[in-house]
Design a protein around this motif. Structure first.
Motif, PDB file in Angstrom:
ATOM      1  N   TYR A   7      -2.748 -30.256  40.946  1.00  0.00           N
ATOM      2  CA  TYR A   7      -3.045 -28.921  40.015  1.00  0.00           C
ATOM      3  C   TYR A   7      -1.785 -28.995  38.548  1.00  0.00           C
ATOM      4  O   TYR A   7      -1.761 -27.664  37.869  1.00  0.00           O
ATOM      5  CB  TYR A   7      -2.299 -27.646  40.669  1.00  0.00           C
ATOM      6  N   ARG A   9      -1.696 -29.759  35.679  1.00  0.00           N
ATOM      7  CA  ARG A   9      -2.285 -29.149  34.499  1.00  0.00           C
ATOM      8  C   ARG A   9      -2.732 -27.965  34.753  1.00  0.00           C
ATOM      9  O   ARG A   9      -2.842 -26.416  33.461  1.00  0.00           O
ATOM     10  CB  ARG A   9      -2.980 -29.897  33.547  1.00  0.00           C
ATOM     11  N   GLN A  10      -3.118 -27.554  35.311  1.00  0.00           N
ATOM     12  CA  GLN A  10      -3.179 -25.896  35.792  1.00  0.00           C
ATOM     13  C   GLN A  10      -2.032 -24.826  35.884  1.00  0.00           C
ATOM     14  O   GLN A  10      -2.398 -23.945  35.591  1.00  0.00           O
ATOM     15  CB  GLN A  10      -4.557 -25.553  37.054  1.00  0.00           C
ATOM     16  N   PHE A  13      -0.337 -23.780  33.053  1.00  0.00           N
ATOM     17  CA  PHE A  13      -1.020 -22.519  32.115  1.00  0.00           C
ATOM     18  C   PHE A  13       0.183 -21.154  32.378  1.00  0.00           C
ATOM     19  O   PHE A  13       0.262 -20.793  34.294  1.00  0.00           O
ATOM     20  CB  PHE A  13      -2.297 -22.269  32.447  1.00  0.00           C
ATOM     21  N   ILE A  16      -0.847 -18.466  35.391  1.00  0.00           N
ATOM     22  CA  ILE A  16      -0.619 -18.970  36.429  1.00  0.00           C
ATOM     23  C   ILE A  16       0.685 -19.815  37.443  1.00  0.00           C
ATOM     24  O   ILE A  16       0.653 -19.130  38.436  1.00  0.00           O
ATOM     25  CB  ILE A  16      -1.801 -20.279  36.660  1.00  0.00           C
ATOM     26  N   GLN A  21      -0.472 -20.700  41.998  1.00  0.00           N
ATOM     27  CA  GLN A  21      -1.221 -22.223  42.202  1.00  0.00           C
ATOM     28  C   GLN A  21      -1.562 -21.549  43.731  1.00  0.00           C
ATOM     29  O   GLN A  21      -1.571 -22.183  44.307  1.00  0.00           O
ATOM     30  CB  GLN A  21      -0.756 -23.297  41.942  1.00  0.00           C
ATOM     31  N   HIS A  44     -15.668 -25.623  40.251  1.00  0.00           N
ATOM     32  CA  HIS A  44     -14.692 -25.013  39.779  1.00  0.00           C
ATOM     33  C   HIS A  44     -13.808 -24.377  40.568  1.00  0.00           C
ATOM     34  O   HIS A  44     -12.144 -25.146  40.651  1.00  0.00           O
ATOM     35  CB  HIS A  44     -14.699 -24.054  38.671  1.00  0.00           C
ATOM     36  N   SER A  48     -10.106 -25.715  41.477  1.00  0.00           N
ATOM     37  CA  SER A  48      -9.027 -25.489  41.336  1.00  0.00           C
ATOM     38  C   SER A  48      -7.746 -25.182  42.484  1.00  0.00           C
ATOM     39  O   SER A  48      -6.811 -25.128  42.136  1.00  0.00           O
ATOM     40  CB  SER A  48      -9.301 -23.961  40.785  1.00  0.00           C
TER      41      SER A  48
END
Length: 342
Positions: A7, A9-10, A13, A16, A21, A44, A48
């Motif tokens: 995760y 790259r998420q 952000f 987040i 996460q 998705h 995620s």
């Protein structure tokens, strides 16, 4: 932090981050309907890292689904797999750390509370109004936020509903629509619109889980005309709403005149659908819509529609319906939703 590598790259952000996460990994989400919208949403959310996802759907995969229902393939259709099983198989390969609970069921007043409580968010991947009103009743009764979505033809819409904070679905749509709705099987649907609406829905679910500000609008899009309409619904509460103000949950109440009754007729492969809230059908408009999908005959008393040699759907002026060719109520409901709509 090794477990969070997938995760990364998420997490980069900023809204987040690691904290968000971790919230996603602990979250529980239920998706009602695993068709065009539901498959996009589930894809998705599994990627995620939502920790637990319940999929609820009554149908099986058909070849005509593959144009837009992104988790399915030709083998699923050939094997006639239930949609939730086919989706679970794919999702397990995408992220084996996510618990995917596949429930083969028709969501109704008998099982809705059992299947939808104890979740952080509910998501609408359905194709009919009655299920959405039922979903809204459960969400308001138990204080669970949910994300509405719909798509047909080149058009789609979505909205976030938070009990106690935003208008509920019945505030926005006070009455069950009296006319029959358009369906994918009568006017078609373009796959990009289901991808777009499903992606927006998944994004709003993630915002709810991490505690971010959600979209205050009822968003409507038409990808063929490249048009967008934003309606701010934040002040749209109905002070007399039966659901969120009066706490009257008509779609969970068997005695309500808004309920639909399904009966298998003895000795015949026929299911009768009876609407307590009677309404007069427009046979001319309905016949025009149905003739695109099969043979239509009738008279001033009834309309008969045959999508194939095995199934015949007879509609009467007061809305009563006979579905010949099956004695399974789940199949009858699917056929009604597919060709007639709500």
């Amino acid at each position: 932090m090794k477990d969070l590598d997938r995760y990364s790259r998420q997490i980069l952000f900023p809204d987040i981050g690691v904290e968000g996460q971790l919230k996603l990994l602990k979250s529980r989400v239920a998706i009602v309907g695993v068709g065009a919208l539901g498959t996009v949403i589930a894809n998705h959310l599994v990627r995620s890292g939502v920790g637990y996802i319940r999929l609820i759907d009554r149908d099986v995969v058909e070849l005509s689904n593959l144009q837009r229902q992104s988790l399915f393939d030709e083998e699923d259709a050939k094997l006639n797999l239930p949609k939730v099983i086919a989706a679970k198989n794919k999702l397990n390969q995408i992220n084996s750390d996510v618990m995917v609970d596949a429930v083969i069921a028709d969501l109704n007043l008998d099982n809705a509370e059992e299947l939808l409580v104890d979740f952080d968010c509910l998501v609408d991947g359905t194709d009919n109004f009655m299920t959405r009103f039922l979903l809204n009743d459960v969400a308001v009764k138990y204080g669970i936020p949910w994300v509405h979505g719909a798509a047909v033809s080149s058009r789609g819409m979505f909205a976030v509903i938070k009990p106690g904070k935003t208008p509920c679905y019945r505030c926005l749509f006070p009455h069950v629509p009296s006319g029959r709705g358009e369906t994918c099987d009568t006017i078609g649907v373009l796959s990009p619109i289901t991808d777009i609406i499903g992606s927006f829905q998944a994004m709003e679910v993630m915002k709810i889980v991490v505690g971010a500000k959600t979209n205050p609008n009822l968003e409507q899009l038409d990808i063929w005309d490249s048009s967008i309409l934003q309606m701010d619904i934040s002040e749209g509460n109905n002070p007399n709403c039966p659901t969120c103000v009066q706490r009257q949950f008509d779609f969970l109440d068997r005695a309500s005149n808004l309920q639909e009754t399904y009966t298998t007729l003895c000795g015949r492969e026929t299911v009768q659908i009876y609407f307590r809230n009677k309404q007069e059908l427009d046979f001319i408009k309905l016949a025009e819509m149905l003739k695109k999908s099969g043979k239509v005959t009738g008279n001033k008393f009834l309309l008969r529609f045959s999508p194939n040699e095995d199934i015949s759907i007879v509609l009467f002026k007061d809305g009563r319906v006979l579905i010949h060719g099956t004695n399974d109520i789940g199949t009858a409901k699917s056929l009604y939703s597919k060709y007639i709509g709500n």
